[in-house]
Design an enzyme around this catalytic site. Structure first.
Site, mmCIF file in Angstrom:
data_model
loop_
_atom_site.group_PDB
_atom_site.id
_atom_site.type_symbol
_atom_site.label_atom_id
_atom_site.label_comp_id
_atom_site.label_asym_id
_atom_site.label_seq_id
_atom_site.Cartn_x
_atom_site.Cartn_y
_atom_site.Cartn_z
ATOM 1 N N GLU A 124 0.812 -1.221 0.000
ATOM 2 C CA GLU A 124 0.000 0.000 0.000
ATOM 3 C C GLU A 124 0.845 1.270 0.000
ATOM 4 O O GLU A 124 0.319 2.369 -0.118
ATOM 5 C CB GLU A 124 -0.961 -0.034 1.199
ATOM 6 C CG GLU A 124 -1.827 -1.298 1.190
ATOM 7 C CD GLU A 124 -2.940 -1.317 2.223
ATOM 8 O OE1 GLU A 124 -3.193 -0.281 2.864
ATOM 9 O OE2 GLU A 124 -3.576 -2.385 2.380
ATOM 10 N N HIS A 125 2.167 1.119 0.136
ATOM 11 C CA HIS A 125 3.092 2.265 0.103
ATOM 12 C C HIS A 125 4.250 1.903 -0.821
ATOM 13 O O HIS A 125 4.711 0.759 -0.814
ATOM 14 C CB HIS A 125 3.621 2.581 1.504
ATOM 15 C CG HIS A 125 2.535 2.783 2.517
ATOM 16 N ND1 HIS A 125 1.794 3.933 2.586
ATOM 17 C CD2 HIS A 125 2.059 1.957 3.479
ATOM 18 C CE1 HIS A 125 0.907 3.815 3.568
ATOM 19 N NE2 HIS A 125 1.034 2.625 4.113
#
Length: 273
Positions: A124-125
């Site tokens: 997610e990053h």
């Protein structure tokens, strides 16, 4: 297809706690394996994955036991996740070839040790561009499938511009080897209505065209369209349109508190003809 993430929150949840309907394809998804070293001062390891789920309660013997009791159960591992300890879990490869090589080796070892069947991608990053992400993840899935280490793979994007840029690049190049899209519909606002949910579902189905996009809810009921506010109504509407490929839940750790009532309902909808 019913899928549930398990083990990220260390709430002593076990596979055997979760109700399993024999008439659905059921996937547990261990959360998470991350290419970081440890929780105390986490730093990325360029594709060398370590176990960050509750492996005391979700061990290799627990995996073999639940699979032998329930022939419809398969178990996957999710890669990445939101955070590692108090820091974000970044996708941060040194190079495509070194990351893929390390990831194939480390994940093959974990998958064989635990008797797992598939992987889920939940970074997610990002500290890499979408082309690099697409190539690393695409080659990882392709290699593990070619080596017969896994039989399925899924991705878990949500409605965030950077996240979508990365996953849509991956989908455009390697969507043909990705079996399910665990779209995080619970990342939308808690005020989400049934018509909004259906609109989001159709939008994401066109982003991941040709993919098996699954409906989803979060079991602590803090975000997205919840069972109380019409999630199952929306699922039945999708089912009547022959668009309901399955349902997934984040996560068993939180569902334990309410006795897994929504897991039972989800599977009843999926099992009904």
């Amino acid at each position: 297809m019913f899928r549930e993430y398990i083990g990220a929150m260390f709430k002593d949840v076990k596979f055997s706690d979760v109700p399993i309907n024999p008439n659905v394809d059921f996937h547990f998804i261990l959360s998470f394996a991350i290419d970081y070293d440890d929780l105390n001062s986490p730093s990325p390891t360029n594709g060398k994955f370590n176990i960050f789920w509750d492996s005391n309660n979700l061990s290799p013997s627990h995996v073999s036991s639940i699979k032998s009791k329930h022939p419809n159960v398969k178990v996957a591992v999710s890669l990445g996740g939101y955070n590692v300890g108090s820091e974000f879990a970044y996708f941060k490869p040194s190079s495509i070839s070194s990351w893929v090589s390390n990831a194939v080796t480390s994940l093959t070892s974990i998958i064989k040790m635990y008797g797992l069947d598939g992987i889920d991608i939940d970074y997610e990053h990002f500290q890499a561009d979408p082309e690099t992400f697409a190539e690393c993840i695409g080659l990882l899935i392709k290699t593990l499938k070619n080596n017969k280490v896994i039989s399925f793979a899924s991705i878990a994007p949500y409605a965030d511009d950077e996240v979508q840029r990365q996953y849509i690049a991956l989908w455009k190049k390697y969507g043909n080897i990705i079996d399910y899209v665990n779209f995080q519909f619970y990342a939308y606002d808690k005020s989400t209505t049934i018509p909004q949910f259906l609109s989001y579902f159709n939008n994401q189905s066109s982003n991941y065209v040709g993919g098996k996009v699954l409906a989803s809810f979060q079991s602590d009921l803090s975000r997205g369209l919840t069972p109380e506010h019409g999630f199952f109504t929306a699922c039945n509407m999708l089912k009547s349109q022959e668009k309901l490929h399955g349902i997934f839940v984040w996560c068993a750790d939180d569902s334990k508190a309410n006795g897994f009532i929504h897991e039972k309902q989800s599977q009843e909808i999926l099992a009904a003809h």
